[in-house]
Motif scaffolding. Structure first.
Motif, mmCIF file in Angstrom:
data_model
loop_
_atom_site.group_PDB
_atom_site.id
_atom_site.type_symbol
_atom_site.label_atom_id
_atom_site.label_comp_id
_atom_site.label_asym_id
_atom_site.label_seq_id
_atom_site.Cartn_x
_atom_site.Cartn_y
_atom_site.Cartn_z
ATOM 1 N N GLY A 1 -9.011 8.713 2.935
ATOM 2 C CA GLY A 1 -9.210 7.305 3.291
ATOM 3 C C GLY A 1 -8.877 7.032 4.754
ATOM 4 N N MET A 2 -7.659 7.363 5.160
ATOM 5 C CA MET A 2 -7.249 7.154 6.548
ATOM 6 C C MET A 2 -8.055 8.040 7.502
ATOM 7 S SD MET A 2 -3.520 7.836 8.235
ATOM 8 C CE MET A 2 -3.400 9.520 7.642
ATOM 9 N N ASN A 3 -8.272 9.291 7.097
ATOM 10 C CA ASN A 3 -9.020 10.209 7.971
ATOM 11 C C ASN A 3 -10.443 9.704 8.241
ATOM 12 O OD1 ASN A 3 -7.098 12.580 8.297
ATOM 13 N ND2 ASN A 3 -7.086 12.285 6.082
ATOM 14 N N ALA A 4 -11.064 9.141 7.197
ATOM 15 C CA ALA A 4 -12.428 8.602 7.360
ATOM 16 C C ALA A 4 -12.422 7.411 8.309
ATOM 17 C CB ALA A 4 -13.001 8.201 6.003
ATOM 18 N N SER A 5 -11.407 6.559 8.199
ATOM 19 C CA SER A 5 -11.351 5.386 9.077
ATOM 20 C C SER A 5 -11.085 5.801 10.523
ATOM 21 C CB SER A 5 -10.258 4.425 8.595
ATOM 22 O OG SER A 5 -10.650 3.830 7.379
ATOM 23 N N PHE A 6 -10.237 6.785 10.709
ATOM 24 C CA PHE A 6 -10.008 7.300 12.070
ATOM 25 C C PHE A 6 -11.297 7.925 12.624
ATOM 26 C CE2 PHE A 6 -5.087 8.108 11.842
ATOM 27 C CZ PHE A 6 -4.888 6.740 11.863
ATOM 28 N N GLU A 7 -12.022 8.638 11.754
ATOM 29 C CA GLU A 7 -13.269 9.259 12.213
ATOM 30 C C GLU A 7 -14.314 8.192 12.593
ATOM 31 O OE1 GLU A 7 -15.693 11.692 9.512
ATOM 32 O OE2 GLU A 7 -15.268 13.434 10.757
ATOM 33 N N ASP A 8 -14.253 7.025 11.930
ATOM 34 C CA ASP A 8 -15.106 5.900 12.342
ATOM 35 C C ASP A 8 -14.944 5.625 13.834
ATOM 36 O OD1 ASP A 8 -15.895 5.476 9.716
ATOM 37 O OD2 ASP A 8 -14.982 3.489 9.530
ATOM 38 N N VAL A 9 -13.680 5.594 14.273
ATOM 39 C CA VAL A 9 -13.410 5.262 15.677
ATOM 40 C C VAL A 9 -13.964 6.359 16.592
ATOM 41 C CG1 VAL A 9 -11.593 4.793 17.385
ATOM 42 C CG2 VAL A 9 -11.378 3.892 15.050
ATOM 43 N N VAL A 10 -13.840 7.619 16.166
ATOM 44 C CA VAL A 10 -14.386 8.731 16.963
ATOM 45 C C VAL A 10 -15.912 8.609 17.075
ATOM 46 C CG1 VAL A 10 -14.643 11.238 17.091
ATOM 47 C CG2 VAL A 10 -12.482 10.253 16.295
ATOM 48 N N GLU A 11 -16.558 8.294 15.947
ATOM 49 C CA GLU A 11 -18.020 8.154 15.952
ATOM 50 C C GLU A 11 -18.454 6.970 16.815
ATOM 51 O OE1 GLU A 11 -20.714 9.643 14.155
ATOM 52 O OE2 GLU A 11 -19.344 11.322 13.776
ATOM 53 N N PHE A 12 -17.717 5.864 16.680
ATOM 54 C CA PHE A 12 -18.046 4.673 17.456
ATOM 55 C C PHE A 12 -17.899 4.963 18.940
ATOM 56 C CE2 PHE A 12 -17.001 0.380 19.153
ATOM 57 C CZ PHE A 12 -18.163 -0.265 18.766
ATOM 58 N N ASP A 13 -16.850 5.704 19.269
ATOM 59 C CA ASP A 13 -16.596 6.079 20.661
ATOM 60 C C ASP A 13 -17.739 6.943 21.216
ATOM 61 O OD1 ASP A 13 -14.396 6.100 22.767
ATOM 62 O OD2 ASP A 13 -14.844 8.246 22.570
ATOM 63 N N ALA A 14 -18.263 7.829 20.365
ATOM 64 C CA ALA A 14 -19.372 8.689 20.807
ATOM 65 C C ALA A 14 -20.634 7.861 21.076
ATOM 66 C CB ALA A 14 -19.653 9.756 19.743
ATOM 67 N N ARG B 1 0.835 -1.194 0.000
ATOM 68 C CA ARG B 1 0.000 0.000 0.000
ATOM 69 C C ARG B 1 0.872 1.247 0.000
ATOM 70 N NH1 ARG B 1 -3.432 -1.925 4.993
ATOM 71 N NH2 ARG B 1 -1.282 -2.172 5.654
ATOM 72 N N SER B 2 0.293 2.380 -0.311
ATOM 73 C CA SER B 2 1.098 3.586 -0.485
ATOM 74 C C SER B 2 1.804 3.916 0.823
ATOM 75 C CB SER B 2 0.220 4.741 -0.947
ATOM 76 O OG SER B 2 -0.810 4.970 -0.038
ATOM 77 N N ILE B 3 3.039 4.386 0.708
ATOM 78 C CA ILE B 3 3.857 4.508 1.906
ATOM 79 C C ILE B 3 3.688 5.853 2.597
ATOM 80 C CG2 ILE B 3 5.509 2.774 1.137
ATOM 81 C CD1 ILE B 3 7.392 5.035 0.388
ATOM 82 N N ASN B 4 3.122 6.836 1.909
ATOM 83 C CA ASN B 4 2.718 8.013 2.671
ATOM 84 C C ASN B 4 1.283 8.391 2.346
ATOM 85 O OD1 ASN B 4 2.974 9.358 0.239
ATOM 86 N ND2 ASN B 4 4.882 10.378 0.802
ATOM 87 N N LEU B 5 0.684 9.126 3.212
ATOM 88 C CA LEU B 5 -0.741 9.392 3.154
ATOM 89 C C LEU B 5 -1.004 10.834 3.549
ATOM 90 C CD1 LEU B 5 -1.807 6.242 5.182
ATOM 91 C CD2 LEU B 5 -2.378 6.615 2.788
ATOM 92 N N ALA B 6 -2.183 11.356 3.159
ATOM 93 C CA ALA B 6 -2.583 12.695 3.585
ATOM 94 C C ALA B 6 -3.304 12.588 4.927
ATOM 95 C CB ALA B 6 -3.497 13.316 2.535
ATOM 96 N N PHE B 7 -2.836 13.377 5.873
ATOM 97 C CA PHE B 7 -3.405 13.373 7.229
ATOM 98 C C PHE B 7 -3.957 14.770 7.494
ATOM 99 C CE2 PHE B 7 -2.627 14.261 11.800
ATOM 100 C CZ PHE B 7 -3.401 13.271 12.362
ATOM 101 N N SER B 8 -5.232 14.847 7.896
ATOM 102 C CA SER B 8 -5.812 16.178 8.105
ATOM 103 C C SER B 8 -6.752 16.190 9.313
ATOM 104 C CB SER B 8 -6.498 16.666 6.819
ATOM 105 O OG SER B 8 -7.415 15.705 6.344
ATOM 106 N N ASP B 9 -7.592 17.201 9.411
ATOM 107 C CA ASP B 9 -8.258 17.510 10.677
ATOM 108 C C ASP B 9 -9.160 16.406 11.233
ATOM 109 O OD1 ASP B 9 -7.025 19.800 9.798
ATOM 110 O OD2 ASP B 9 -8.552 21.152 10.596
ATOM 111 N N ARG B 10 -9.818 15.662 10.327
ATOM 112 C CA ARG B 10 -10.679 14.591 10.845
ATOM 113 C C ARG B 10 -9.840 13.496 11.492
ATOM 114 N NH1 ARG B 10 -15.965 15.420 8.856
ATOM 115 N NH2 ARG B 10 -15.870 17.069 7.293
ATOM 116 N N GLY B 11 -8.696 13.201 10.874
ATOM 117 C CA GLY B 11 -7.787 12.234 11.475
ATOM 118 C C GLY B 11 -7.226 12.748 12.788
ATOM 119 N N ASN B 12 -6.914 14.044 12.799
ATOM 120 C CA ASN B 12 -6.314 14.625 13.994
ATOM 121 C C ASN B 12 -7.290 14.645 15.176
ATOM 122 O OD1 ASN B 12 -3.918 15.741 15.098
ATOM 123 N ND2 ASN B 12 -4.970 17.730 15.194
ATOM 124 N N LYS B 13 -8.584 14.774 14.854
ATOM 125 C CA LYS B 13 -9.600 14.715 15.907
ATOM 126 C C LYS B 13 -9.492 13.391 16.677
ATOM 127 C CE LYS B 13 -13.736 14.293 14.266
ATOM 128 N NZ LYS B 13 -15.065 14.483 13.667
#
Lengths: 473, 473
Positions: free
Chosen positions: B320-333, B49-61
């Protein structure tokens, strides 16, 4: 006609497969058809599918192509509009078009399929075999594996090309998906609602218990009942209902008492015509409603999906059979372009299949989406005031300007010279224009009809242009 | 924190699975994770898979939620905008936002994943096992079958619930699809384009060969190259190109000469930075670009899909990564709402999973569609005059009215307090408003910026209202 030296294997002798066999037979190909079910002209089978269907202009275009329009007409019961039934039993007839010659028909699936089989078999270059189920297709070798239900034998058939018209559960499509030999885009989408077939039997004198020449609808917002007439005086009734949501649903309609209570409360006038309700309800299966899309339909020039195997849709636009018949018309038009060069080797089945999919897929995608739209329209919108006003205006426009205006329903159903996609884009823009102008008070049902036409046309063009500018691709 | 008596099995220790393990560990659950690959902190694997990714505010949340924002920041390279490269080698920097504090970041997938694993393992109630591949999930029994890659043994694990974060090729999703025990809606859609990773190596002094703090794009209409910086001075370069259409495509780029000719003609300034082009090109695989959607994500309270296993998207919005991280935030809520009642038996995992999917699916559907939109925007629209004018106006609006205006890109990327669906609806309406007003001469880049803001807001609201009226459902 010279018998072309191409051998075509068709999997499935349903409506699409038998029409395709007939047309390719007429064109002189050597056609072999294998069907898993018994010959429906000799056995009484409903094949688990609805026993009558809506037949309209796109389907009729195909009947004209193969020269059996008159024979099919004899099987048709015209339905001029929707007969809406409210909870109090009041009825309201809403025509499908402001033009009198535009209506749809109720037709028996079995009768029509039998006619197509008989016509196909008149060609000595067409052979149809029953009780032979396709188990898988080797799309690289252009062979198919069948099982004979009588002898239990398995055998392999090959051909110059294989066309699978084997319906929503297609064996060829399954092979495309599971073998992962190329990038196969695929979707199956299920509605939260299922359906169950019921019936209104003929009156004692053999007549119809309710108005014959309409598609009856009992719209209730989250669910609905519809009924289509049969030639024998009966109606085939279908209940569309959520599996597990709402006060009443398929999961909790578990006893005769609850089923009767549900119909008594929601469909009292229908219940009065259905003393056989409880028996039908517990005898007949509840079936799901799904949409299937996929791409590519073909593998090289070896194999092709056609009809429901390529694009299964929900029944709410009455276009499932019509779309499959139109597939054959479109395929025939591509053959017209390429066939001469196919015979001299300058064209190939791959070119034909590629061209056919390119021309056709945008339209079958559109009718799939339109059919979902109409699910919401039939069960819900037909009961809303703003929708009813829009409908009245469109009827008036079609009546006053039969050459100049067609509603979305008319574009989809009665304008077989344009594709489904074009009908969808124009029809949706018209709906948006009328609903917004009604909502904003820009037009009203009492305005001069010529002024309304002018405003609707101008606003529709503006909406289409705004979309073109915004969607740059 | 008290260790809750619930045992949760997580399949897959990628970015989503390791974050989920960390969060559920912090909440006190007994968490067991099985990962098919070796521990990436000890082995050099790119995992295809790609070795670097874009990381932004939803991921940072999500990083804030688990308290590792600062550690992640140390891994980030800010990218303030898109650096566009034309065929003549001219460059043009287009900022992502008119607000200086809004930018995205390039981050190493491996470094970030390793950090999450290490943080998760700090909790004694979290156990992570590597080299153990999930072969199938029995979602009725809540058990999973694994194979140990070292011992070749197979073993079955059970749990109170199983959460599959095993990516686009999820074993659980495959079990849902193949076993046909419930109506499972599913789609896989492939683009006609594939991608191949290449690289720009660091300069001899260890510095960056081109501008560090941007996402570089070479847009060419039907195809494109992009490059993201890495901490070591290199860039990861990706070519997006059709498999078989156009003058040059992945099928016909078959020799070093043709590959070099293609880059010389289309990307001469990139080629000058890539003496290693031919080696990379023929060593690295060509991979497809697909979107996966499905529903339901859960089976009762037994199993749940999360991250790419539930919603794999194409990479063009960098979400892609930011959406998956946001999944965890939503699940946590959702856990916040139900957990107390879960412990006393008044709530169930089924309620939690149902509520999570209901809240989340509309947003993951939206980012999937937005990512496809951005494929066309990046390779094509960014080079068109009307799009560039729109972009200039939006930058000016964001700069002049930082509290009052956000472009679609900003809504999606920097406004983590609203969901993707809301960002999509508002963002698309804004785009449509600006493009049409530019096209009609209603606004121009030289107008007073306050007047432009007023017109854009009014027209955007009108477009949203028209859509609301027309889509009655």
């Amino acid at each position: 006609m010279e018998h072309k030296q191409q051998n075509i294997l068709i999997i499935g002798a349903g409506l699409c497969g038998s029409l395709l066999a007939l047309r390719l037979g007429q064109r002189g190909y050597n056609v072999t058809v294998y069907e898993m079910r018994p010959d429906l002209r000799r056995t009484d089978i409903s094949a688990g599918r609805s026993i009558n269907l809506a037949f309209s202009d796109r389907g009729n275009k195909a009947m004209k192509l193969v020269g059996i329009e008159d024979k099919v007409k004899a099987l048709c019961i015209p339905m001029n509009g929707r007969m809406l039934h409210d909870k109090e039993g009041n009825t309201f007839l809403s025509n499908y078009s402001g033009r009198e010659h535009e209506y749809i028909n109720s037709i028996s699936r079995g009768e029509l399929n039998g006619l197509l089989l008989t016509e196909a078999e008149k060609h000595e270059n067409v052979k149809i075999h029953f009780n032979k189920k396709c188990k898988s297709v080797d799309f690289e070798k252009t062979t198919a594996l069948f099982k004979d239900y009588h002898t239990e034998d398995e055998f392999i058939e090959d051909a110059d090309c294989i066309i699978a018209t084997d319906g929503a559960g297609s064996a060829l499509r399954k092979s495309y998906y599971l073998e992962k030999k190329f990038l196969f885009s695929f979707s199956q989408d299920w509605l939260t609602h299922g359906y169950k077939e019921l019936s209104i039997l003929p009156a004692e004198d053999g007549g119809y218990k309710t108005y014959k020449n309409a598609l009856h609808i009992w719209p209730r917002g989250d669910f609905m009942v519809i009924a289509l007439p049969n030639l024998d005086g009966s109606f085939t009734v279908t209940l569309f209902l959520s599996y597990d949501e709402g006060e009443y649903n398929f999961n909790n309609l578990a006893t005769p008492e609850i089923v009767t209570e549900f119909f008594q409360k929601e469909f009292p006038d229908a219940l009065a015509l259905m003393p056989n309700l409880v028996e039908d309800f517990f005898e007949n299966p509840t079936a799901p409603l799904g949409t299937v899309k996929c791409s590519p339909w073909h593998y090289k020039g070896n194999t092709l999906l056609m009809g429901d195997s390529a694009h299964a849709i929900v029944p709410f636009y009455g276009q499932g059979m019509n779309a499959s018949f139109e597939d054959v018309v479109e395929f025939d038009a591509v053959l017209d372009q390429y066939e001469r060069n196919l015979l001299n080797g300058e064209a190939s089945w791959e070119m034909i299949f590629t061209e056919y999919e390119k021309a056709r897929k945008k339209d079958t995608d559109a009718i799939a989406d339109l059919a979902i739209d109409n699910f919401h329209e039939m069960k819900d919108h037909v009961g809303q005031a703003i929708f009813q006003e829009k409908r009245k205006i469109e009827m008036a426009l079609e009546k006053a300007f039969p050459e100049d205006y067609s509603s979305k329903y008319s574009l989809v159903t009665f304008n077989e010279h344009i594709g489904y996609r074009q009908a969808m884009l124009r029809g949706r823009a018209q709906d948006k224009a009328i609903l917004n102008m009604l909502s904003d008070g820009v037009i009203s049902i009492n305005d001069d009809i010529a002024v309304i036409l002018d405003k609707v046309k101008t606003e529709t063009e503006a909406i289409l242009e705004d979309d073109r500018v915004a969607r740059l691709r």
